[in-house]
Scaffold this motif. Structure first.
Motif, PDB file in Angstrom:
ATOM      1  N   LEU A 134      -3.270 -89.675  47.583  1.00 30.41           N
ATOM      2  CA  LEU A 134      -4.656 -89.485  48.541  1.00 30.41           C
ATOM      3  C   LEU A 134      -4.404 -90.330  49.702  1.00 30.41           C
ATOM      4  O   LEU A 134      -4.239 -91.437  49.707  1.00 30.41           O
ATOM      5  N   GLU A 137      -7.683 -90.631  54.792  1.00 26.77           N
ATOM      6  CA  GLU A 137      -8.804 -89.718  55.249  1.00 26.77           C
ATOM      7  C   GLU A 137      -9.574 -88.950  54.083  1.00 26.77           C
ATOM      8  O   GLU A 137     -10.762 -88.923  54.201  1.00 26.77           O
ATOM      9  N   GLU A 138      -8.398 -88.771  53.091  1.00 33.78           N
ATOM     10  CA  GLU A 138      -9.260 -88.090  51.965  1.00 33.78           C
ATOM     11  C   GLU A 138     -10.194 -89.112  51.244  1.00 33.78           C
ATOM     12  O   GLU A 138     -11.235 -88.814  50.735  1.00 33.78           O
ATOM     13  N   CYS A 174     -18.493 -79.869  50.571  1.00 40.47           N
ATOM     14  CA  CYS A 174     -18.216 -80.519  49.439  1.00 40.47           C
ATOM     15  C   CYS A 174     -18.985 -79.981  48.437  1.00 40.47           C
ATOM     16  O   CYS A 174     -18.429 -79.733  47.300  1.00 40.47           O
ATOM     17  N   LEU A 305     -11.226 -85.759  43.355  1.00 46.92           N
ATOM     18  CA  LEU A 305     -10.201 -85.788  44.516  1.00 46.92           C
ATOM     19  C   LEU A 305      -8.849 -86.107  43.879  1.00 46.92           C
ATOM     20  O   LEU A 305      -7.690 -85.588  44.395  1.00 46.92           O
ATOM     21  N   GLN A 311     -10.228 -80.051  47.290  1.00 46.85           N
ATOM     22  CA  GLN A 311      -9.333 -80.463  48.363  1.00 46.85           C
ATOM     23  C   GLN A 311     -10.258 -80.624  49.629  1.00 46.85           C
ATOM     24  O   GLN A 311     -10.854 -79.670  49.878  1.00 46.85           O
ATOM     25  N   VAL A 312     -10.069 -81.822  50.101  1.00 53.98           N
ATOM     26  CA  VAL A 312     -11.035 -81.946  51.580  1.00 53.98           C
ATOM     27  C   VAL A 312     -10.021 -82.327  52.606  1.00 53.98           C
ATOM     28  O   VAL A 312     -10.736 -82.017  53.733  1.00 53.98           O
ATOM     29  N   ALA A 313      -8.902 -82.389  52.548  1.00 53.16           N
ATOM     30  CA  ALA A 313      -8.100 -82.539  53.839  1.00 53.16           C
ATOM     31  C   ALA A 313      -8.319 -81.414  54.771  1.00 53.16           C
ATOM     32  O   ALA A 313      -8.197 -81.796  56.108  1.00 53.16           O
TER      33      ALA A 313
END
Length: 347
Positions: A134, A137-138, A174, A305, A311-313
């Motif tokens: 990770l 940023e994540e 999210c 995560l 997935q947040v990127a």
């Protein structure tokens, strides 16, 4: 070191300050990434929930640079994401497990829009080790993802039933991803920002812009209608998660949610809404507020995560160095031009 402090409506500034010194149970982090939250934007643009000179930034990750004498769990060089809330642990709400509603949170870690930040009472509930896979940023998404986990759990969403998410800022994005990770197959996202709609659509979930489409008609056509006392022809949505704070969305939510359904509110608003209480009563809607998160919510967010279930990127639309933090706020405030602005260390 430099810290971002609120100067007044529409104004933030980097202020030179002494480097923080950790007490016995504290650590100091070199901040690597800090997201700008919707509440930060309310503070920046409206002066909401903030006082002049307050340090800003609560969605951050970084590297441990100094450690207090009594800290055993963390060492210099550890990569961590931060859950900033510091509940007292002894008030009635904390004793009941509702640490998110602590009456006296006295050890919170604030001021993540800075070169460094002090994390008091640096226990395992506040600092979370970042897996190597990770990025920082994540890691900065751990806090907003914990908010999303909280509202989905609090609303007791049934994965087999229709769910609507309105407001696709970082919290709504999210929430949408947590719902999909939970196995929800009937999910609809609503927003007025083209970049945010596009980011949500990457998940495969359908999205709508209420400026160009009749959302109520679409929802009724998609999932049909339901009938309850004095409320014939109501919508058939089981749970409506409102993350925008936009007043028309609350009106839509009470109209399209079925009898005994849930309207969960996670978005703050700058004005007091008028709620159709007759509809709430006659359909026996569960009108539910959801605030922040508990340690269990944060642990689940980190699991999502770390496993790649969320997935947040792809949500990071802008990376702005700390030296240009005013630009970062202006960019996040421009809804049509951003999804998530992350402030990063100057290189």
């Amino acid at each position: 070191m430099r810290t971002t402090r609120w100067q007044g409506i529409g104004s933030v500034a980097l202020v030179d300050e002494p480097d923080p010194e950790p007490g016995p149970d504290a650590v100091v982090l070199d901040v690597e990434a800090c997201g700008i939250c919707g509440s930060d934007v309310h503070a920046f643009a409206e002066g909401a929930w903030i006082t002049e000179g307050a340090a800003m930034g609560h969605e951050f990750s970084g590297t441990v640079s100094r450690v207090g004498d009594a800290v055993a769990s963390w060492t210099v060089g550890d990569r961590v994401a931060v859950i900033p809330m510091g509940p007292c642990g002894t008030c009635a709400q904390c004793r009941a497990g509702r640490t998110n509603l602590c009456a006296a949170p006295g050890s919170s870690a604030r001021g993540g829009l800075a070169d460094q930040v002090l994390v008091p009472r640096a226990d395992d509930a506040k600092l979370h080790r970042l897996p190597d896979a990770l990025s920082f940023e994540e890691g900065a998404f751990l806090e907003p993802l914990s908010v999303a986990v909280r509202v989905v759990r609090h609303a007791a969403v049934d994965p087999a039933q229709p769910v609507v998410v309105s407001g696709l800022g970082s919290i709504g994005q999210c929430v949408l991803r947590v719902l999909l990770a939970l196995g929800c197959t009937e999910v609809l996202g609503i927003d007025v920002s083209a970049p945010r709609l596009a980011a949500a659509a990457l998940t495969g979930a359908p999205v709508l812009d209420p400026r160009t489409e009749d959302v109520r008609a679409h929802v009724l056509d998609r999932w049909g209608t339901s009938t309850s006392p004095y409320q014939a022809g109501s919508g058939n949505v089981a749970a409506f998660v409102e993350c925008s704070g936009a007043l028309p969305m609350l009106e839509l939510a009470t109209a399209v949610t079925r009898a005994a359904g849930t309207v969960a509110l996670a978005g703050l608003t700058s004005s007091t809404p008028a709620v159709d209480l007759n509809t709430v009563v006659q359909k026996e809607l569960r009108l539910l507020g959801s605030f922040a998160y508990t340690a269990d919510d944060a642990a689940e967010a980190l699991r999502l995560l770390a496993t790649g279930a969320v997935q947040v990127a792809p949500l990071v639309s802008h990376r702005v160095p700390l030296s240009r933090v005013e630009e970062a706020f202006a960019t996040q405030h421009a809804v049509d031009g951003s999804v998530k602005v992350v402030v990063v260390r100057d290189r």
